[in-house]
Design an enzyme around this catalytic site. Structure first.
Site, PDB file in Angstrom:
ATOM      1  N   HIS A 110       0.891  -1.326   0.019  1.00 37.62           N
ATOM      2  CA  HIS A 110       0.054  -0.031   0.025  1.00 37.62           C
ATOM      3  C   HIS A 110       1.045   1.202   0.150  1.00 37.62           C
ATOM      4  O   HIS A 110       1.926   1.164   0.394  1.00 37.62           O
ATOM      5  CB  HIS A 110      -1.018   0.189   1.265  1.00 37.62           C
ATOM      6  CG  HIS A 110      -0.171  -0.250   2.536  1.00 37.62           C
ATOM      7  ND1 HIS A 110       0.153  -1.627   2.989  1.00 37.62           N
ATOM      8  CD2 HIS A 110       0.391   0.744   3.317  1.00 37.62           C
ATOM      9  CE1 HIS A 110       0.648  -1.403   3.989  1.00 37.62           C
ATOM     10  NE2 HIS A 110       0.750  -0.089   4.311  1.00 37.62           N
ATOM     11  N   HIS A 149       0.955   5.284   1.265  1.00 42.96           N
ATOM     12  CA  HIS A 149       0.419   6.097   1.967  1.00 42.96           C
ATOM     13  C   HIS A 149       0.617   7.518   1.287  1.00 42.96           C
ATOM     14  O   HIS A 149       1.495   8.011   0.794  1.00 42.96           O
ATOM     15  CB  HIS A 149       1.212   6.497   3.300  1.00 42.96           C
ATOM     16  CG  HIS A 149       1.025   5.336   4.318  1.00 42.96           C
ATOM     17  ND1 HIS A 149       0.442   5.232   5.248  1.00 42.96           N
ATOM     18  CD2 HIS A 149       1.812   4.252   4.208  1.00 42.96           C
ATOM     19  CE1 HIS A 149       0.435   4.233   5.946  1.00 42.96           C
ATOM     20  NE2 HIS A 149       1.189   3.604   5.482  1.00 42.96           N
TER      21      HIS A 149
HETATM   22  P1  5GP Z   1       1.805   0.337   7.524  1.00 41.32           P
HETATM   23  O1  5GP Z   1       2.209   0.727   8.790  1.00 41.32           O
HETATM   24  O2  5GP Z   1       1.777  -1.285   7.182  1.00 41.32           O
HETATM   25  O3  5GP Z   1       2.690   0.927   6.343  1.00 41.32           O
HETATM   26  O4  5GP Z   1       0.277   0.917   7.107  1.00 41.32           O
HETATM   27  C1  5GP Z   1      -0.749   0.296   7.331  1.00 41.32           C
HETATM   28  C2  5GP Z   1      -1.976   1.135   7.689  1.00 41.32           C
HETATM   29  O5  5GP Z   1      -2.902   0.487   7.656  1.00 41.32           O
HETATM   30  C3  5GP Z   1      -1.833   2.066   9.001  1.00 41.32           C
HETATM   31  O6  5GP Z   1      -1.699   3.352   8.623  1.00 41.32           O
HETATM   32  C4  5GP Z   1      -3.185   1.497   9.606  1.00 41.32           C
HETATM   33  O7  5GP Z   1      -3.699   2.879  10.473  1.00 41.32           O
HETATM   34  C5  5GP Z   1      -3.900   1.437   8.435  1.00 41.32           C
HETATM   35  N1  5GP Z   1      -5.103   0.378   8.718  1.00 41.32           N
HETATM   36  C6  5GP Z   1      -4.972  -0.810   9.643  1.00 41.32           C
HETATM   37  N2  5GP Z   1      -6.223  -1.388   9.370  1.00 41.32           N
HETATM   38  C7  5GP Z   1      -6.954  -0.634   8.692  1.00 41.32           C
HETATM   39  C8  5GP Z   1      -8.356  -0.925   8.331  1.00 41.32           C
HETATM   40  O8  5GP Z   1      -9.008  -1.800   8.781  1.00 41.32           O
HETATM   41  N3  5GP Z   1      -8.940   0.020   7.557  1.00 41.32           N
HETATM   42  C9  5GP Z   1      -8.382   1.187   7.289  1.00 41.32           C
HETATM   43  N4  5GP Z   1      -8.911   2.035   6.391  1.00 41.32           N
HETATM   44  N5  5GP Z   1      -7.039   1.505   7.337  1.00 41.32           N
HETATM   45  C10 5GP Z   1      -6.237   0.357   8.205  1.00 41.32           C
END
Ligand code: 5GP
Length: 140
Positions: free
Chosen positions: A101, A103
């Site tokens: 993903h 951001h």
């Molecule tokens: P990472 O730390 O893997 O780069 O980011 C994962 C992101 O996914 C985090 O910013 C977290 O807030 C978001 N996230 C986790 N679970 C969910 C969810 O169920 N729905 C949404 N919309 N975001 C999520």
């Protein structure tokens, strides 16, 4: 088939999300954690764990959408004056959901968001720069 992750479930509609953009290849939706207002995630519909798993075709389908999504977010609020676009790949890099993903984090005047910036404090000697660059060049 591998177990569905949270973003697979958002893509399939099994769990809800605040969607902002969707096409055949990607889905963009608000991050639950709004680092700043409008913080959005864009995910490929095809499951890949991280950047290391994209082939050229998937990269073309997904990564070319980044400017379009960024522009739409910026246009949504006159107060947005910048944007961090980042991707955490692998646990040591801060990845917590293992469905790739991107951001999009809009920036506002005085938003007080402190993202870790690359350090400028580790210069090395010329030979070390050359060795490090050559190690990477050889991989293409
Ligand atoms: P990472 O730390 O893997 O780069 O980011 C994962 C992101 O996914 C985090 O910013 C977290 O807030 C978001 N996230 C986790 N679970 C969910 C969810 O169920 N729905 C949404 N919309 N975001 C999520």
């Amino acid at each position: 088939m591998a177990e569905e992750d949270i973003f697979d479930k958002i893509i399939s509609g099994e769990i809800p999300a605040y969607k902002v953009y969707e096409d055949d290849d990607v889905l963009a939706f608000l991050d639950l954690s709004q680092a700043t207002p409008g913080h959005t995630l864009m995910v490929p519909k095809q499951h890949v764990d991280s950047i290391f798993d994209y082939d050229d075709a998937l990269a073309e389908k997904v990564l070319t959408k980044i400017p379009k999504v960024a522009r739409a977010i910026k246009a949504s609020d006159d107060a947005i004056i910048g944007m961090n676009i980042l991707m955490n790949n692998g646990e040591p890099a801060g990845q917590s959901v293992f469905h790739s993903h991107i951001h999009f984090i809009p920036r506002y005047a005085d938003d007080d968001l402190n993202l870790p910036a690359p350090s400028t404090e580790h210069p090395v000697d010329e030979q070390t720069y050359n060795e490090r660059a050559e190690k990477i060049r050889k991989q293409f």
